[in-house]
Design a protein around this motif. Structure first.
Motif, PDB file in Angstrom:
ATOM      1  N   GLN A 130       0.815  -1.214   0.000  1.00  0.00           N
ATOM      2  CA  GLN A 130       0.000   0.000   0.000  1.00  0.00           C
ATOM      3  C   GLN A 130       0.851   1.268   0.000  1.00  0.00           C
ATOM      4  O   GLN A 130       0.359   2.354  -0.337  1.00  0.00           O
ATOM      5  N   HIS A 131       2.124   1.138   0.342  1.00  0.00           N
ATOM      6  CA  HIS A 131       3.007   2.301   0.432  1.00  0.00           C
ATOM      7  C   HIS A 131       4.159   2.218  -0.578  1.00  0.00           C
ATOM      8  O   HIS A 131       5.150   2.938  -0.442  1.00  0.00           O
ATOM      9  N   ARG A 132       4.041   1.348  -1.573  1.00  0.00           N
ATOM     10  CA  ARG A 132       5.113   1.145  -2.552  1.00  0.00           C
ATOM     11  C   ARG A 132       5.370   2.415  -3.356  1.00  0.00           C
ATOM     12  O   ARG A 132       4.462   3.235  -3.553  1.00  0.00           O
ATOM     13  N   PRO A 133       6.610   2.590  -3.842  1.00  0.00           N
ATOM     14  CA  PRO A 133       6.981   3.790  -4.591  1.00  0.00           C
ATOM     15  C   PRO A 133       6.253   3.924  -5.930  1.00  0.00           C
ATOM     16  O   PRO A 133       5.648   2.966  -6.437  1.00  0.00           O
ATOM     17  N   ILE A 134       6.334   5.096  -6.508  1.00  0.00           N
ATOM     18  CA  ILE A 134       5.647   5.392  -7.770  1.00  0.00           C
ATOM     19  C   ILE A 134       6.174   4.538  -8.920  1.00  0.00           C
ATOM     20  O   ILE A 134       5.397   4.078  -9.766  1.00  0.00           O
ATOM     21  N   THR A 135       7.480   4.317  -8.974  1.00  0.00           N
ATOM     22  CA  THR A 135       8.047   3.481 -10.034  1.00  0.00           C
ATOM     23  C   THR A 135       7.390   2.104 -10.038  1.00  0.00           C
ATOM     24  O   THR A 135       7.077   1.556 -11.104  1.00  0.00           O
ATOM     25  N   CYS A 136       7.167   1.543  -8.874  1.00  0.00           N
ATOM     26  CA  CYS A 136       6.521   0.228  -8.756  1.00  0.00           C
ATOM     27  C   CYS A 136       5.080   0.287  -9.272  1.00  0.00           C
ATOM     28  O   CYS A 136       4.589  -0.668  -9.885  1.00  0.00           O
ATOM     29  N   ARG A 137       4.417   1.390  -9.015  1.00  0.00           N
ATOM     30  CA  ARG A 137       3.012   1.537  -9.384  1.00  0.00           C
ATOM     31  C   ARG A 137       2.813   1.685 -10.890  1.00  0.00           C
ATOM     32  O   ARG A 137       1.729   1.382 -11.405  1.00  0.00           O
ATOM     33  N   LEU A 138       3.824   2.166 -11.584  1.00  0.00           N
ATOM     34  CA  LEU A 138       3.700   2.396 -13.026  1.00  0.00           C
ATOM     35  C   LEU A 138       4.320   1.282 -13.864  1.00  0.00           C
ATOM     36  O   LEU A 138       4.146   1.238 -15.074  1.00  0.00           O
ATOM     37  N   TYR A 139       5.057   0.396 -13.221  1.00  0.00           N
ATOM     38  CA  TYR A 139       5.677  -0.717 -13.933  1.00  0.00           C
ATOM     39  C   TYR A 139       4.561  -1.566 -14.545  1.00  0.00           C
ATOM     40  O   TYR A 139       3.641  -1.981 -13.863  1.00  0.00           O
TER      41      TYR A 139
END
Length: 224
Positions: A130-139
Motif C-alpha cells: 500500500q506504500h510502494r513507490p511510484i516506479t513500482c506503481r507504473l511498472y
C-alpha cells in the motif's frame, strides 16, 4: 526535533493517487497489454532510486508498519544484502563510465541486472504494498525517461504502436519539488539534499534525523 512533514506527505499521496488513476485508465483501455497479476514480481527485481520525499515516506511507513519483531529483522537483513549488491553495480557503472562506455550502454547493462527488492516477501508479494513507490506503481504500462520509451518485458504492448505513455521526467520534477520543500522546512545546510536519490534498501536503512537532513539549529547558527 524534526518539524512536521505530514502536509508534504499528503501532497505526495495525492500524486500517488494520480499515478494509480493513470495506471487504471491504461489497463482499462488496453486490458490485453497490461499483464500485471498477483504473484508476478518482475518489477520487484528492477534497479531504481527514490527521491528524498519518497525515501522518507517509505521509511516512515516501514517504521509504522513493523515493530521490533522477526518481520522487521528479516527486511533489514535483506536490505543490507541488497544495498551491498546495489553499491557494487553502481561502482561497476562508474568504472565503465571512466573507461569511456557510453551512458546508454551503461543504463542498458544495469537494467539487465536482477536485484531483489528487500520488501519482496517469501510469498512473492510486497510487504509494504500500500506504500510502494511510484516506479513500482507504473511498472507494467508504457513510460518514457529522457525521451526513451520503456515497458515491462512481460507486458503485451507492441513495439512501434502508439500507446498512452507516462513521462517519468515530469513526475520526478514534482518529487524533487516536494523534496525541496522538506529541505527548506528544516533549513538544511546541505544545498544538494533535495537532489539526493537512494535505492529502496538505503531508504529502509537510513535514519532520517537532524544530522542526516542537515538541520540548522538556533544554537549552532548563533555560534557562527
Amino acid at each position: 526535533m524534526l518539524p512536521d512533514f505530514s502536509d508534504i506527505f499528503d501532497r505526495y499521496e495525492a500524486l500517488v493517487a494520480e499515478v494509480d488513476t493513470v495506471f487504471a485508465k491504461v489497463a482499462e483501455q488496453h486490458p490485453k497489454c497490461v499483464t500485471c497479476e498477483k504473484g508476478c514480481s518482475d518489477c520487484c527485481h528492477a534497479l531504481f532510486d527514490l527521491s528524498l520525499v519518497e525515501a522518507m515516506y517509505l521509511n516512515k511507513s516501514f517504521i509504522e508498519n513493523f515493530g521490533d519483531g522477526e518481520g522487521r529483522s528479516n527486511i533489514i537483513i535483506r536490505a543490507n544484502e541488497a544495498d551491498r549488491k546495489s553499491y557494487k553495480l553502481k561502482r561497476q557503472a562508474y568504472r565503465d563510465s571512466q573507461a569511456g562506455v557510453d551512458t546508454q550502454t551503461i543504463l542498458e547493462n544495469m537494467a539487465r541486472e536482477r536485484l531483489r527488492c528487500p520488501l519482496l516477501g517469501t510469498g512473492e508479494s510486497c510487504e509494504l504494498y500500500q506504500h510502494r513507490p511510484i516506479t513500482c506503481r507504473l511498472y507494467g504500462i508504457p513510460t518514457a525517461i529522457g525521451g526513451k520509451a520503456h515497458t515491462c518485458g512481460k507486458a503485451a504492448f507492441e513495439k512501434g504502436k502508439p500507446y498512452p505513455t507516462v513521462h517519468m521526467d515530469k513526475i520526478q520534477d514534482r518529487l524533487i519539488a516536494l523534496s525541496q520543500e522538506i529541505a527548506d522546512r528544516v533549513q538544511s545546510k546541505f544545498s544538494e539534499l533535495s537532489g539526493v536519490f537512494v535505492p529502496v534498501s538505503m531508504a529502509l536503512l537510513t535514519v532520517y534525523d537532524e544530522q542526516y537532513l542537515g538541520v540548522r539549529t538556533p544554537k549552532k547558527d548563533a555560534e557562527k
